[in-house]
Design a protein around this motif. Structure first.
Motif, PDB file in Angstrom:
ATOM      1  N   UNK A   1       0.810  -1.208   0.000  1.00 17.54           N
ATOM      2  CA  UNK A   1       0.000   0.000   0.000  1.00 17.54           C
ATOM      3  C   UNK A   1       0.843   1.258   0.000  1.00 17.54           C
ATOM      4  N   UNK A   2       1.755   1.398   0.992  1.00 14.25           N
ATOM      5  CA  UNK A   2       2.640   2.564   1.052  1.00 14.25           C
ATOM      6  C   UNK A   2       4.097   2.131   1.122  1.00 14.25           C
ATOM      7  N   UNK A   3       4.409   0.987   0.535  1.00  8.34           N
ATOM      8  CA  UNK A   3       5.765   0.440   0.550  1.00  8.34           C
ATOM      9  C   UNK A   3       6.365   0.477  -0.858  1.00  8.34           C
ATOM     10  N   UNK A   4       7.622   0.920  -0.918  1.00  7.86           N
ATOM     11  CA  UNK A   4       8.342   1.036  -2.191  1.00  7.86           C
ATOM     12  C   UNK A   4       9.711   0.393  -2.036  1.00  7.86           C
ATOM     13  N   UNK A   5      10.245  -0.105  -3.122  1.00  9.91           N
ATOM     14  CA  UNK A   5      11.605  -0.654  -3.127  1.00  9.91           C
ATOM     15  C   UNK A   5      12.341  -0.053  -4.317  1.00  9.91           C
ATOM     16  N   UNK A   6      13.554   0.408  -4.063  1.00  6.38           N
ATOM     17  CA  UNK A   6      14.444   0.900  -5.127  1.00  6.38           C
ATOM     18  C   UNK A   6      15.538  -0.152  -5.321  1.00  6.38           C
ATOM     19  N   UNK A   7      15.671  -0.629  -6.547  1.00  5.16           N
ATOM     20  CA  UNK A   7      16.672  -1.654  -6.899  1.00  5.16           C
ATOM     21  C   UNK A   7      17.740  -0.990  -7.752  1.00  5.16           C
ATOM     22  N   UNK A   8      19.019  -1.088  -7.308  1.00  7.91           N
ATOM     23  CA  UNK A   8      20.127  -0.486  -8.062  1.00  7.91           C
ATOM     24  C   UNK A   8      21.159  -1.557  -8.397  1.00  7.91           C
ATOM     25  N   UNK A   9      21.421  -1.838  -9.665  1.00  6.28           N
ATOM     26  CA  UNK A   9      22.458  -2.807 -10.033  1.00  6.28           C
ATOM     27  C   UNK A   9      23.831  -2.302  -9.599  1.00  6.28           C
ATOM     28  N   UNK A  10      24.686  -3.234  -9.201  1.00  6.18           N
ATOM     29  CA  UNK A  10      26.029  -2.875  -8.783  1.00  6.18           C
ATOM     30  C   UNK A  10      26.128  -2.737  -7.269  1.00  6.18           C
ATOM     31  N   UNK A  11      27.286  -3.066  -6.764  1.00  8.18           N
ATOM     32  CA  UNK A  11      27.502  -3.003  -5.312  1.00  8.18           C
ATOM     33  C   UNK A  11      27.926  -1.600  -4.895  1.00  8.18           C
ATOM     34  N   UNK A  12      27.516  -1.177  -3.686  1.00  5.96           N
ATOM     35  CA  UNK A  12      27.895   0.134  -3.137  1.00  5.96           C
ATOM     36  C   UNK A  12      28.698  -0.066  -1.855  1.00  5.96           C
ATOM     37  N   UNK A  13      29.649   0.836  -1.654  1.00  4.19           N
ATOM     38  CA  UNK A  13      30.339   0.875  -0.361  1.00  4.19           C
ATOM     39  C   UNK A  13      29.390   1.459   0.679  1.00  4.19           C
ATOM     40  N   UNK A  14      29.709   1.260   1.921  1.00  7.08           N
ATOM     41  CA  UNK A  14      28.810   1.681   2.997  1.00  7.08           C
ATOM     42  C   UNK A  14      28.551   3.187   2.941  1.00  7.08           C
ATOM     43  N   UNK A  15      29.577   3.958   2.656  1.00  7.00           N
ATOM     44  CA  UNK A  15      29.402   5.415   2.596  1.00  7.00           C
ATOM     45  C   UNK A  15      28.472   5.799   1.440  1.00  7.00           C
ATOM     46  N   UNK A  16      28.611   5.118   0.342  1.00  6.89           N
ATOM     47  CA  UNK A  16      27.747   5.401  -0.811  1.00  6.89           C
ATOM     48  C   UNK A  16      26.297   5.066  -0.477  1.00  6.89           C
ATOM     49  N   UNK A  17      26.084   3.939   0.208  1.00  5.45           N
ATOM     50  CA  UNK A  17      24.729   3.544   0.576  1.00  5.45           C
ATOM     51  C   UNK A  17      24.112   4.581   1.510  1.00  5.45           C
ATOM     52  N   UNK A  18      24.879   5.063   2.459  1.00  2.00           N
ATOM     53  CA  UNK A  18      24.346   6.051   3.398  1.00  2.00           C
ATOM     54  C   UNK A  18      23.996   7.356   2.694  1.00  2.00           C
ATOM     55  N   UNK A  19      24.864   7.746   1.777  1.00  2.00           N
ATOM     56  CA  UNK A  19      24.600   8.975   1.026  1.00  2.00           C
ATOM     57  C   UNK A  19      23.346   8.831   0.175  1.00  2.00           C
ATOM     58  N   UNK A  20      23.234   7.696  -0.486  1.00  2.00           N
ATOM     59  CA  UNK A  20      22.080   7.469  -1.350  1.00  2.00           C
ATOM     60  C   UNK A  20      20.794   7.402  -0.533  1.00  2.00           C
ATOM     61  N   UNK A  21      20.859   6.726   0.619  1.00  2.00           N
ATOM     62  CA  UNK A  21      19.680   6.625   1.492  1.00  2.00           C
ATOM     63  C   UNK A  21      19.267   8.002   1.992  1.00  2.00           C
ATOM     64  N   UNK A  22      20.238   8.808   2.365  1.00  2.00           N
ATOM     65  CA  UNK A  22      19.938  10.154   2.860  1.00  2.00           C
ATOM     66  C   UNK A  22      19.301  10.994   1.760  1.00  2.00           C
TER      67      UNK A  22
END
Length: 461
Positions: free
Chosen positions: A371-392
């Motif tokens: 209902x109000x749930x979404x998922x973003x799928x990104x090909x390729x691996x991210x480093x932890x800092x990249x994941x945090x930046x993208x999430x923010x």
């Protein structure tokens, strides 16, 4: 894809129409040739009949000349029979008698005096046919040849072998001489119906030597070989290898209403078939799109998301490159529906989908999985800092105030992420882990700000 398939089907249909058109044209040419062959067959019958009549008269003359066995030939003796032969066959121009191959009598004599005394053996043009008749003891037709007395004519050579006694075999008889029937070329062709051009046809009589490889025009019009003329053989005494050829002045008929109807109907069918193909494939894609996309937001649904995750997982086994998922859930979405109605809630979900797409790449996948749930799928691996930046960045964009009909609504979202294959070896485990991290983040947000207003509270403005 639907357009490409439709264009392909259209051109295939046009190609098939062209091929069928060629078949129809070939059929028209075949029928035209059949009609011309029938006309040639009529000409052949007349020509063979007229020459056969002349040959029959010549055989009668040969029997008459056989009576001169051992007696001197007197030119006046055959005048009566020669007169009768010319009266019964207008195509015979003159008759010549050559005892010992020397021409001694011609009827009519007028305009033929110069031929008297001709020794065929000394005439290179006429001797081959006379010699052939003498050696084969058969009638030989030759020509057209240039006559000593002027003009050209078809010559029928009839060798005379008188019988020494009743029933004497032909092979044992002695050669007496040759009788020649001179056929009037114009009258013969006119009787047979051979004109330079008749009924828009070029008609010619040709002889073939050297097994048919050499063609010589005898009568009628010159017909180029590349014009593909029709031919019928002439069956004449003496095994003469002659043919009748014909070719239309305007070429073979290959156009008609049948061709135009075929091309018109074929083109219409090709167009209809291509349109139907376009509609069918479009409908298939539309049905597939409905089955794989969320009907409200147009985003990928859970089924399409899992298909793409399975594809990336299979690629990861070969390349070692994984992928990331970001599980997003709106905080307190239910009050929005309760306070403003489901239409506003739907517009909010559509807006969230657009915001997520604006923050992702073209080859990333944004899916609505609840209902109000979404998922973003990104090909390729991210480093932890990249994941945090993208999430923010996702959170900042999603949490922006939603404006609708003059109302400003606060939005808050919780996001949990997971990496394949670092966090899980299966798709279901990966989704479960991301979902758990999302709820953990939601719980931390509630503890950090327990007194913040829940979603759906309007702001001043």
């Amino acid at each position: 894809m639907a357009s490409i398939a439709a264009v392909f089907c259209f051109f295939v249909g046009i190609a098939l129409t062209g091929y069928v058109g060629l078949l129809v044209r070939g059929e028209l040419v075949y029928h035209h040739k059949s009609d011309v062959i029938a006309e040639l067959s009529d000409i052949r019958a007349k020509l063979e009949l007229e020459i056969s009549r002349a040959v029959a008269h010549g055989l009668g003359l040969r029997d008459f000349l056989g009576e001169f066995q051992g007696d001197p030939f007197e030119p006046d003796d055959f005048r009566n029979i020669a007169t009768e032969l010319l009266e019964t066959n207008s195509s015979i121009r003159s008759i010549g008698i050559a005892p010992g191959n020397v021409l001694q009598a011609v009827y009519p004599l007028a305009s033929n005096e110069s031929a008297i005394g001709l020794d065929y053996r000394s005439n290179a043009a006429q001797w081959p046919a006379v010699e052939q008749a003498m050696r084969s003891r058969e009638i030989v037709i030759s020509g057209p040849v240039d006559l000593v007395q002027g003009g050209r004519a078809l010559l029928i050579r009839i060798p005379v072998y008188p019988a020494g006694f009743t029933s004497q075999p032909l092979a044992e008889r002695s050669y007496w001489g040759v009788a020649t029937l001179v056929m009037d070329e114009d009258k013969l062709l006119s009787f047979a119906g051979i004109l330079p051009v008749q009924d828009d046809l070029r008609v010619s009589v040709v002889s073939r030597a050297d097994g048919g490889s050499t063609e010589t025009l005898l009568y009628g019009s010159e017909i180029p070989e590349e014009s593909d003329p029709v031919a019928v053989p002439l069956v004449l005494p003496g095994a003469v290898a002659w043919e009748l050829l014909a070719y239309p002045e305007g070429g073979w008929q290959s156009a008609g209403k049948q061709v135009w109807i075929t091309q018109f109907v074929g083109s219409v069918l090709a167009l209809v078939f291509s349109v139907m193909t376009f509609l069918l494939i479009s409908e298939i894609y539309r049905a597939r799109s409905i089955a794989l996309h969320d009907p409200l937001t147009g985003l990928a649904n859970r089924r399409l998301l899992e298909e793409r995750m399975q594809q990336l997982a299979a690629m990861c086994e070969r390349s070692g490159v994984g992928f990331e998922i970001f599980y997003l859930d709106l905080d307190a979405f239910k009050p929005v529906n309760d306070n403003y109605g489901h239409s506003v809630g739907d517009q909010l979900l559509i807006e969230i989908g657009q915001r997520l797409q604006n923050q992702t790449r073209e080859y990333d996948t944004v899916a609505r999985v609840g209902g109000d749930e979404f998922i973003v799928l990104t090909p390729g691996s991210m480093r932890q800092a990249e994941k945090e930046t993208f999430t923010a960045r996702l959170a900042e964009r999603v949490n922006a105030v939603f404006e609708f009909s003059g109302t400003h609504i606060d939005i808050r979202a919780s996001i949990g992420s997971a990496s394949y294959p670092m966090d899980a070896a299966t798709i279901s485990d990966l989704l479960r882990i991301a979902d758990g991290r999302m709820y953990a983040q939601k719980a931390r947000s509630k503890q950090a700000a327990p007194n913040l207003p829940k979603g759906g509270v309007p702001q001043a403005g």
